[in-house]
Design an enzyme around this catalytic site. Structure first.
Site, PDB file in Angstrom:
ATOM      1  N   GLU A 193       0.848  -1.724   0.307  1.00 17.10           N
ATOM      2  CA  GLU A 193       0.521   0.370   0.005  1.00 17.10           C
ATOM      3  C   GLU A 193       0.923   0.900  -0.370  1.00 17.10           C
ATOM      4  O   GLU A 193       2.618   1.057   0.674  1.00 17.10           O
ATOM      5  CB  GLU A 193      -0.559   0.058   1.597  1.00 17.10           C
ATOM      6  CG  GLU A 193      -2.321  -0.407   1.111  1.00 17.10           C
ATOM      7  CD  GLU A 193      -2.774   0.928   0.194  1.00 17.10           C
ATOM      8  OE1 GLU A 193      -2.645   1.471  -0.062  1.00 17.10           O
ATOM      9  OE2 GLU A 193      -4.488   1.269   0.694  1.00 17.10           O
ATOM     10  N   ASP A 198      -4.302   5.511   6.433  1.00 14.06           N
ATOM     11  CA  ASP A 198      -4.790   6.555   6.732  1.00 14.06           C
ATOM     12  C   ASP A 198      -5.586   6.662   7.771  1.00 14.06           C
ATOM     13  O   ASP A 198      -5.550   5.620   8.674  1.00 14.06           O
ATOM     14  CB  ASP A 198      -5.132   8.018   5.877  1.00 14.06           C
ATOM     15  CG  ASP A 198      -5.631   9.045   6.504  1.00 14.06           C
ATOM     16  OD1 ASP A 198      -5.182   9.244   7.149  1.00 14.06           O
ATOM     17  OD2 ASP A 198      -6.823   9.508   5.383  1.00 14.06           O
ATOM     18  N   PHE A 255      -1.316  16.216   4.153  1.00 15.32           N
ATOM     19  CA  PHE A 255      -1.436  15.444   2.900  1.00 15.32           C
ATOM     20  C   PHE A 255      -0.520  15.432   2.288  1.00 15.32           C
ATOM     21  O   PHE A 255       0.374  16.768   2.002  1.00 15.32           O
ATOM     22  CB  PHE A 255      -2.701  16.499   1.980  1.00 15.32           C
ATOM     23  CG  PHE A 255      -3.159  15.248   1.206  1.00 15.32           C
ATOM     24  CD1 PHE A 255      -4.408  14.766   1.421  1.00 15.32           C
ATOM     25  CD2 PHE A 255      -3.639  15.651   0.065  1.00 15.32           C
ATOM     26  CE1 PHE A 255      -4.910  13.755   0.482  1.00 15.32           C
ATOM     27  CE2 PHE A 255      -3.870  14.619  -0.699  1.00 15.32           C
ATOM     28  CZ  PHE A 255      -4.836  14.050  -0.525  1.00 15.32           C
TER      29      PHE A 255
HETATM   30  P1  IMP Z   1      -7.758   5.184   4.355  1.00 12.53           P
HETATM   31  O1  IMP Z   1      -8.978   3.962   4.015  1.00 12.53           O
HETATM   32  O2  IMP Z   1      -8.581   6.093   5.442  1.00 12.53           O
HETATM   33  O3  IMP Z   1      -6.665   4.570   5.218  1.00 12.53           O
HETATM   34  O4  IMP Z   1      -7.128   5.582   3.080  1.00 12.53           O
HETATM   35  C1  IMP Z   1      -6.213   5.274   2.368  1.00 12.53           C
HETATM   36  C2  IMP Z   1      -6.351   5.970   1.313  1.00 12.53           C
HETATM   37  O5  IMP Z   1      -7.093   7.402   1.240  1.00 12.53           O
HETATM   38  C3  IMP Z   1      -5.539   5.847   0.489  1.00 12.53           C
HETATM   39  O6  IMP Z   1      -4.482   4.505  -0.567  1.00 12.53           O
HETATM   40  C4  IMP Z   1      -4.472   7.181  -0.076  1.00 12.53           C
HETATM   41  O7  IMP Z   1      -5.629   6.802  -1.226  1.00 12.53           O
HETATM   42  C5  IMP Z   1      -5.629   7.833   0.393  1.00 12.53           C
HETATM   43  N1  IMP Z   1      -4.899   9.127   1.192  1.00 12.53           N
HETATM   44  C6  IMP Z   1      -4.419   8.596   2.624  1.00 12.53           C
HETATM   45  N2  IMP Z   1      -3.786  10.026   2.542  1.00 12.53           N
HETATM   46  C7  IMP Z   1      -3.062  10.529   1.808  1.00 12.53           C
HETATM   47  C8  IMP Z   1      -2.690  11.636   1.343  1.00 12.53           C
HETATM   48  O8  IMP Z   1      -2.143  12.358   1.963  1.00 12.53           O
HETATM   49  N3  IMP Z   1      -2.549  11.720  -0.186  1.00 12.53           N
HETATM   50  C9  IMP Z   1      -3.098  11.332  -1.101  1.00 12.53           C
HETATM   51  N4  IMP Z   1      -3.651  10.064  -0.510  1.00 12.53           N
HETATM   52  C10 IMP Z   1      -4.453   9.681   0.496  1.00 12.53           C
END
Ligand code: IMP
Ligand code: MG
Length: 185
Positions: free
Chosen positions: A102, A106, A155
């Site tokens: 991955e 986040d 971000f």
């Molecule tokens: P989660 O389900 O909240 O863990 O989100 C994960 C997904 O969100 C990652 O695979 C990314 O595609 C996107 N994402 C989360 N934070 C960022 C960031 O800072 N920049 C770009 N994409 C992000």
């Protein structure tokens, strides 16, 4: 034109630092999986750059496959832990040593659902390798075996991670100044 300089607030991880850490991760994975065969599963699209660089440093036999998922959430947040498969694997993972690759974890929602889904397909083992970990934003616990960098709640973009689908090709991880980015788009 790629004019990211107007909203790049800092380079968080340089190309050189990325490269040496990814080499270390590859060596660690190689030691752990010595004598086994790995099926590396890349979650599209953010993990692509990381996957292709990481596997250069993996010594055991490794096959790759891709999975596309999209969260039901709106904007940059995945909402309730439900993900939809937009592209499924082409290989069976039953009995295989699966390593999920991955870009960033986040909230953990995306990966938690992917893991739950893949467990039902009976892999021999299932581990997670993430390049970036935004641990302070975690909502759902995710067991991460290999992690490149713990990063603050900012971000980020570049090296596979996008800003509205662009800038994935940059060789470093940069922090976005969201105010300046919004002024631009
Ligand atoms: P989660 O389900 O909240 O863990 O989100 C994960 C997904 O969100 C990652 O695979 C990314 O595609 C996107 N994402 C989360 N934070 C960022 C960031 O800072 N920049 C770009 N994409 C992000
Ligand atoms: Mg993304």
């Amino acid at each position: 034109m790629q004019d990211y300089h107007s909203f790049l607030s800092e380079i968080l991880i340089s190309e050189d630092v990325l490269k040496s850490r990814i080499r270390e991760l590859g060596e660690e994975i190689s030691r752990d999986y010595n004598g086994k065969e790995i099926l590396a599963i890349c979650i599209l699209r953010g993990g692509v750059m990381f996957l292709t660089d990481l596997i250069r440093y993996i010594k055991p036999l490794v096959a790759i496959d891709f999975m596309g998922v999209s969260s039901y959430g709106v904007g940059s947040r995945s909402s309730d832990g439900q993900v939809r498969i937009t592209l499924d694997l082409t290989t069976s993972i039953a009995g295989k040593h699966v390593l999920i690759v991955e870009d960033i974890i986040d909230s953990g929602n995306t990966l938690a659902s992917v893991i739950e889904m893949l467990r039902t397909r009976n892999p021999a083992s299932l581990e997670v390798c993430t390049l970036l970990n935004k641990y302070s934003r975690r909502e759902v616990p995710v067991d991460i075996k290999y992690c490149g960098f713990d990063i603050p709640d900012k971000f980020v973009f570049g090296y596979g991670l996008d800003m509205d689908e662009y800038y994935r090709n940059l060789p470093f991880i940069g922090v976005v100044d969201l105010e300046k980015y919004e002024d631009k788009v």
